[in-house]
Design an enzyme around this catalytic site. Structure first.
Site, short mmCIF file in Angstrom:
data_model
loop_
_atom_site.label_atom_id
_atom_site.label_comp_id
_atom_site.label_asym_id
_atom_site.label_seq_id
_atom_site.Cartn_x
_atom_site.Cartn_y
_atom_site.Cartn_z
N GLY A 40 16.50 1.39 13.37
CA GLY A 40 15.72 0.82 12.28
C GLY A 40 16.53 0.16 11.18
O GLY A 40 16.09 -0.82 10.57
N ASP A 99 12.39 10.08 5.28
CA ASP A 99 11.03 10.62 5.30
C ASP A 99 11.14 12.14 5.09
O ASP A 99 11.22 12.60 3.94
CB ASP A 99 10.46 10.28 6.69
CG ASP A 99 8.97 10.16 6.72
OD1 ASP A 99 8.32 11.09 6.23
OD2 ASP A 99 8.45 9.17 7.24
N VAL A 149 4.86 2.75 7.23
CA VAL A 149 5.30 1.37 7.00
C VAL A 149 6.02 0.80 8.22
O VAL A 149 6.66 1.52 8.97
CB VAL A 149 6.22 1.28 5.75
CG1 VAL A 149 5.41 1.32 4.48
CG2 VAL A 149 7.27 2.38 5.75
#
Ligand code: PRP
Length: 171
Positions: A40, A99, A149
């Protein structure tokens, strides 16, 4: 599924440029390795290092993925190890999002164990309310609510990474 813009290209470019400037000022004079956490963070990391004015080596680490789940399994394993010698270096771990904090904690501890002189962390997005373990990043692009998201590297089941902006994905 609905997709709404959270951060535009302009907002992303501005913020990443600010972060690069700040990090360059803070880490100047050290041997720096930017450690990109695959997959990511690839987009953020390549933008970030190009916004930095100091010499920076690059390396990559990959840790276990969430698979097709929206939430973490809680078990983090290292899938790809970095190649560079970290001993005595200032390592900047570059993430797209924090997160639960489990991934970053694992990578942080691992890099410290490889003998880095200093370990710093930069994340493009931070979801402080979603923490399962405490973790404070040194550099945060944007702090967001615990919403799902996508875009700018962030996926859902490997989809949407190539959306240039950040969007909220809702049912
Ligand atoms: C995402 C993200 C972080 C991690 C953050 O990676 O890139 O590495 O989750 O979540 P945490 O704080 O709850 O651990 P993911 O496992 O989805 O893999 P990817 O980067 O390959 O998409």
């Amino acid at each position: 599924m609905a997709q709404t813009t959270l951060f535009s290209r302009t907002q992303i470019d501005q913020r990443v440029a600010e972060m690069g400037k700040q990090i360059s000022a803070d880490l100047a004079g050290n041997e720096v390795i930017a450690l990109c956490v695959l997959k990511g963070a690839v987009f953020f990391c390549t933008d970030l290092v190009r916004s930095m004015s100091i010499d920076v080596a690059m390396d990559f680490i990959q840790i276990s993925s969430y698979g097709n789940q929206k939430y973490s399994s809680g078990v983090v394993t290292i899938l790809k190890e970095p190649q560079l010698d970290m001993k005595g270096k200032h390592v900047l771990i570059v993430e797209d999002i924090i997160d639960s904090g489990l991934s970053m904690r694992e990578v942080f501890n691992y890099i410290e164990s490889r003998g880095a002189a200093k370990v710093k962390t930069a994340t493009f997005l931070d979801k402080p309310k979603a923490r399962k373990v405490p973790f404070h990043a040194d550099y945060v692009g944007f702090s967001i609510e615990p919403q799902f998201v996508i875009g700018y590297g962030l996926d859902f089941a490997e989809k949407y990474r190539n959306i240039p902006e950040v969007q909220v994905l809702s049912d």
